[in-house]
Motif scaffolding. Structure first.
Motif, mmCIF file in Angstrom:
data_model
loop_
_atom_site.group_PDB
_atom_site.id
_atom_site.type_symbol
_atom_site.label_atom_id
_atom_site.label_comp_id
_atom_site.label_asym_id
_atom_site.label_seq_id
_atom_site.Cartn_x
_atom_site.Cartn_y
_atom_site.Cartn_z
ATOM 1 N N LYS A 199 1.439 3.811 -3.179
ATOM 2 C CA LYS A 199 0.862 5.353 -2.631
ATOM 3 C C LYS A 199 2.159 6.310 -3.048
ATOM 4 C CE LYS A 199 -1.554 8.336 0.644
ATOM 5 N NZ LYS A 199 -2.459 8.270 1.593
ATOM 6 N N THR A 200 3.099 6.011 -2.298
ATOM 7 C CA THR A 200 4.161 6.623 -3.257
ATOM 8 C C THR A 200 4.356 6.722 -4.463
ATOM 9 O OG1 THR A 200 5.443 6.301 -0.301
ATOM 10 C CG2 THR A 200 6.501 7.784 -2.350
ATOM 11 N N GLU A 232 0.303 -1.179 0.374
ATOM 12 C CA GLU A 232 0.469 -0.294 -0.399
ATOM 13 C C GLU A 232 0.357 1.741 -0.058
ATOM 14 O OE1 GLU A 232 -3.574 -0.284 2.746
ATOM 15 O OE2 GLU A 232 -3.483 1.429 2.571
ATOM 16 N N ARG A 233 1.972 1.505 1.164
ATOM 17 C CA ARG A 233 2.392 2.092 0.938
ATOM 18 C C ARG A 233 2.944 3.021 -0.288
ATOM 19 N NH1 ARG A 233 5.692 2.493 6.994
ATOM 20 N NH2 ARG A 233 6.838 1.343 5.381
#
Ligand SMILES: [Zn+2]
Ligand SMILES: [Zn+2]
Length: 229
Positions: free
Chosen positions: A215-216, A211-212
């Motif tokens: 997103k980034t 997820e991270r």
């Protein structure tokens, strides 16, 4: 337009949109009980449920919705694959438009290993806002203009998949039926996002996404507000 993410993953998908006049569900791939709870038991406020294709993570509660008198919207191929015989289902074809309440809904074809998968371009006559929804598609055949909201799949990160020693049949299925972060980034790079307020990233796989990281990478590339669902 109000957008509520009720569920989003390879386990089940369900979203609600509401423009102050009409409420619609997009997908019903969770139990009817979960849908009821998410809607505070106001299921009758839903005018219709749009379904992209027959896989269970998109269609699980369709029988209950039919029984409750909620109109279902889907392609003929999806209807047949689900074995629905009732003629209360509203059929829609790629590049065809229908009107439900204050929404104009146009379908477009997507690229998935099922009968007749579709995505939706939805426009509110009340707010003038436009939303594009696609999921379970290797890539998008289309680009869009003047869209306020995108709800798009990012199932896996190809780089992560390549790093892993996983069963190749399974890997082939993912790669031949779902959208990777890399493909989504290409789509977004070739899309005019001038009017876009928010991008919802949906249907992340539990095992092949991060997820991270997603997103980034997306935020770095396009500098827009995104929400990982
Ligand atoms: Zn799915
Ligand atoms: Zn699917």
């Amino acid at each position: 337009m109000n957008i509520q993410v009720i569920a989003s993953s390879s386990k089940g998908n369900c979203y609600k949109i509401d423009d102050g006049d009409t409420s619609l569900l997009i997908e019903c791939g969770i139990s009817y009980k979960e849908i009821q709870e998410a809607l505070n038991f106001k299921i009758s406020s839903i005018k219709a449920c749009l379904i992209t294709h027959e896989h269970k993570d998109h269609s699980k509660a369709y029988k209950d919705l039919l029984n409750k008198g909620i109109r279902l919207v889907m392609s003929k191929g999806t209807k047949e694959a689900l074995g629905i015989t009732e003629n209360t289902v509203k059929l829609i074809k790629a590049k065809e438009s229908i009107k439900i309440g204050s929404f104009n809904i146009m379908a477009f074809d997507t690229v998935h290993d099922v009968a007749e998968p579709i995505g939706f371009l939805i426009e509110s006559n009340k707010t003038g806002e436009r939303l594009v929804f696609f999921t379970d598609t290797i890539y998008s055949r289309y680009t869009f203009k003047n869209i306020d909201y995108y709800m798009v799949e990012c199932n896996y990160v190809k780089k992560f998949l390549d790093d892993k020693d996983i069963n190749s049949t399974w890997r082939n299925r993912v790669v031949k039926s779902h959208m990777s972060l890399e493909t989504l980034l290409q789509f977004l790079a070739s899309t005019d996002l001038e009017r876009t307020k928010k991008i919802y990233i949906t249907h992340l796989s539990d095992t092949n996404s991060d997820e991270r990281y997603i997103k980034t990478e997306i935020q770095k590339a396009i500098g827009k507000v995104i929400e990982i669902c």
